[in-house]
Design a protein around this motif. Sequence first.
Motif, short mmCIF file in Angstrom:
data_model
loop_
_atom_site.label_atom_id
_atom_site.label_comp_id
_atom_site.label_asym_id
_atom_site.label_seq_id
_atom_site.Cartn_x
_atom_site.Cartn_y
_atom_site.Cartn_z
N ASP A 293 0.81 -1.22 0.00
CA ASP A 293 0.00 0.00 0.00
C ASP A 293 0.84 1.27 0.00
O ASP A 293 0.31 2.37 0.11
N GLY B 192 2.57 2.61 -2.38
CA GLY B 192 2.61 3.36 -3.63
C GLY B 192 1.31 4.09 -3.92
O GLY B 192 0.23 3.65 -3.52
N GLN B 193 1.42 5.18 -4.62
CA GLN B 193 0.27 5.97 -5.04
C GLN B 193 0.50 6.45 -6.47
O GLN B 193 1.62 6.49 -6.96
N GLY B 194 -0.59 6.85 -7.11
CA GLY B 194 -0.47 7.44 -8.44
C GLY B 194 -0.64 6.42 -9.55
O GLY B 194 -1.25 5.36 -9.38
N THR C 245 4.50 4.57 -11.47
CA THR C 245 4.88 5.42 -10.33
C THR C 245 4.61 4.70 -9.02
O THR C 245 5.44 4.72 -8.09
N ARG C 246 3.47 4.05 -8.94
CA ARG C 246 3.13 3.29 -7.73
C ARG C 246 4.13 2.16 -7.49
O ARG C 246 4.59 1.95 -6.37
N ALA D 239 -2.46 -2.15 -9.93
CA ALA D 239 -2.81 -0.85 -10.49
C ALA D 239 -3.35 -0.99 -11.92
O ALA D 239 -4.17 -0.17 -12.36
#
Length: 290
Positions: A132, A134-136, A140-141, A171
């Motif tokens: 968890d 990573g974001q975007g 990128t994640r 993702a």
Amino acid sequence: MTYARVDFDTLPPMPAWITSARAETLEDVAFLSGAALNHLHLVSNRPEVPQCLLRERLALRAAEACTAFIGRPERAAELRDALHLLRSGDLPGPAGETYLSWQRSVERPTSVKALHRALPTIESGQVAEWLDAGQGAPVTRAAMVLETVLADVPRQDVAALVLADAALAQALGWNHVLPLLAPGFKRTDLRKGGTELGMACHRAVTKSAIEVVRLAADLARRTAYLKEAAPRLRAKGAGDAVDMFLARDALAPSALPLPDRSARRLCDRLVDLGAVRELTGRDTFRLYGV
């Protein structure tokens, strides 16, 4: 034992403007990786492509890359031996453990439980926390997960790459991990951070996606030959054996659902038909695969 005939020639190749591009800016490399992933998504989900076999071959490539990162000499042949020639109670050794982690990471739909099975030395809660991180956008994640894991456990390259590929798969809405980062990385990429690591991840994904599309087409062709040869096999249990070859990177005759002598004869017959390959070049302890 019947199989539908498939036309592997319909698999579209990666567009030349992706394979020949030389991107230098983050914007450009991100655009190319997105385009490559989109094409890979379309190709890898075609019915002609043997999904399980493709993931197994990519797991082997990822394991080979990871052993090279730490300067170990094992390559595909030695990694196959490390798992397929184990006797009961034997340990696979460091290289074999690396291969086993990658193999297990692609076997089951992506989940914390499945990833913990692939990385048994890491607690399930820690797996979930890192996953968890990573974001975007997808790449990128994945880069953020990779950087987070390596910051927390700098020597756990395999765990970091498995979890980064898992984050990428989630993702993208893929049910299974498709190892892309490790085979596309250079050894020095794992020591980068921030924007430099993000750039390396985009480049690795693009490079791997191009190779995976080619591999998918090759496996579609090879599995088509195997399916065409299947009706000529008369041994009891041959249908189940063919199904195993369609899903596994490599098999020893002893792993097939036939008596030992019949299994060896079946493998030799499939080689004669051009449907499978003998992978070791040895006279004994042979392994076979599509």
